[in-house]
Design an enzyme around this catalytic site. Structure first.
Site, PDB file in Angstrom:
ATOM      1  N   TYR A 264       6.286 -67.531 104.381  1.00 39.81           N
ATOM      2  CA  TYR A 264       5.624 -67.641 102.858  1.00 39.81           C
ATOM      3  C   TYR A 264       6.385 -68.693 102.150  1.00 39.81           C
ATOM      4  CZ  TYR A 264       3.245 -66.513  98.780  1.00 39.81           C
ATOM      5  OH  TYR A 264       2.300 -66.826  97.491  1.00 39.81           O
TER       6      TYR A 264
ATOM      7  N   GLY B  17     -10.586 -70.983  98.043  1.00 41.69           N
ATOM      8  CA  GLY B  17     -10.331 -69.509  97.799  1.00 41.69           C
ATOM      9  C   GLY B  17     -10.607 -69.101  96.407  1.00 41.69           C
TER      10      GLY B  17
ATOM     11  N   ILE C 122      -7.012 -65.779  91.485  1.00 44.65           N
ATOM     12  CA  ILE C 122      -6.870 -66.980  90.848  1.00 44.65           C
ATOM     13  C   ILE C 122      -7.621 -67.903  91.041  1.00 44.65           C
ATOM     14  CG2 ILE C 122      -4.827 -68.897  90.733  1.00 44.65           C
ATOM     15  CD1 ILE C 122      -3.891 -65.925  89.886  1.00 44.65           C
TER      16      ILE C 122
END
Ligand SMILES: NC(=O)c1ccc[n+]([C@@H]2O[C@H](COP(=O)([O-])OP(=O)(O)OC[C@H]3O[C@@H](n4cnc5c(N)ncnc54)[C@H](OP(=O)(O)O)[C@@H]3O)[C@@H](O)[C@H]2O)c1
Length: 310
Positions: free
Chosen positions: A177, A22, A27
């Site tokens: 989540y 990612g 981040i």
């Protein structure tokens, strides 16, 4: 006072190879940029190669520059995860650090290619499979390799619902989540236990950092107003993505970080501030659940960590 790290505690990374999942956004992008700027060769593992190339170009053109390459990786597809690991193995003979960062948050119920609930499948199972496939490259590193996994304060709302891992018997997007982020911490715990002194498994969280995560979450739920609120929150309340990436970068590179540790911001509610060692829920320290989750993850992904058995 407990240890607080800053960017200057990140030593030179020359000669080291680091893969960040990612890494085109938020981040992951900032961590990749900081680590490349310190001299590491960074592999940006991304699901959209065009976005990855854009991120790579921006890092190369930045003040500190750096050596970055793009690897295609879709964590929501086990075959694609294996293909990504094969691609990495064709390019490098070892990996010093794997940063399991990519993630999605509180999205409506959907399934991965392999039929896993999307958040558990992407945030946990995809990274479980990737780490397993990359294990031999990690263990070939000249110094103790690291596996850094990015969790969240939201792990505290999570529980591992072994009877409903696929969400078929009911789905709450926030609980799912929380479950996936708790799984990130339990993965770190069990990986460290299995690896002993052969690798460092470390977890980190960014606090509340301005990234695409929050607006994307609202967007996925079809809430235009929610998306605007999330964007406003990012502008007014969140720390920068660069600051949010620092716990991850420290976990990946600082010399005085130990196996099984969990780093996050030191400010109020761990929302912002310099990286420090942070606490975790009792559920995240439960060795029995960690072992059970490991067995379930092996079963679901078909990936076994044979290199750790030897
Ligand atoms: N930002 C915060 O305040 C916060 C707080 C706590 C924890 N975290 C954690 O920080 C990590 C990074 O999130 P972020 O805030 O930087 O969000 P972000 O800006 O949305 O970045 C998420 C990254 O994950 C990638 N990704 C999503 N699904 C993927 C898949 N199936 N395969 C491969 N890559 C995939 C995204 O790719 P695309 O760009 O192609 O979608 C993107 O590069 C996540 O694990 C998140 O849970 C963030």
């Amino acid at each position: 006072m407990s240890r607080r790290w800053s960017e200057s505690d990140v030593p030179a990374q020359d000669g080291r190879t680091i893969l960040v999942t990612g890494a085109n956004s938020g981040i992951g992008f900032e961590a990749a940029r900081l680590l490349a700027g310190r001299g590491a060769r960074v592999l940006l593992a991304v699901r959209d190669v065009a976005k990855g190339e854009q991120a790579a170009a921006s890092i190369r053109a930045g003040d500190d520059g750096g050596r970055v390459d793009v690897v295609a990786l879709d964590l929501a597809d086990l075959a694609a995860v294996e293909a990504a690991a094969d691609d990495v193995a064709a390019r490098v003979d070892h990996l010093d650090v794997l940063v399991n960062n990519a993630g999605i948050m509180a999205v409506p119920y959907r399934q991965t290619v392999d039929g896993f609930e999307l958040q558990f499948g992407t945030n946990h199972l995809g990274h479980f499979a990737l780490t397993g496939h990359l294990l031999r490259l990690l263990l070939a590193a000249p110094q103790t390799p690291r596996v850094v996994t990015v969790s969240s304060g939201a792990h505290r709302i999570g529980a591992i619902d072994f009877d409903n891992l696929d969400g078929a018997r009911g789905y709450d997007k926030w609980r799912a989540y929380g479950q996936s982020k708790l799984a990130n911490l339990l993965f770190t715990l069990e990986l460290q236990r299995r690896a002993g002194d052969r690798l460092l498994a470390v977890a980190a969280h960014p606090g509340y950092a301005a990234t695409n995560l929050q607006p994307r979450s609202a967007q996925a739920s079809g809430s235009r107003l929610g998306e605007l609120a999330m964007r406003l929150g990012n502008v007014l309340l969140a720390q920068s993505a660069t600051a949010g990436a620092l716990p991850t970068v420290v976990a990946a590179a600082a010399l005085d970080v130990g196996g099984g540790e969990y780093l996050g911001p030191s400010g109020p509610f761990e929302a912002r501030g310099a990286p420090t060692r942070v606490g975790r829920s009792a559920a995240a320290r439960d060795a029995e659940t960690a072992a059970r989750l490991w067995a379930a993850s092996e079963e679901l992904t078909g990936v076994r960590y044979d290199a750790l058995e030897a």
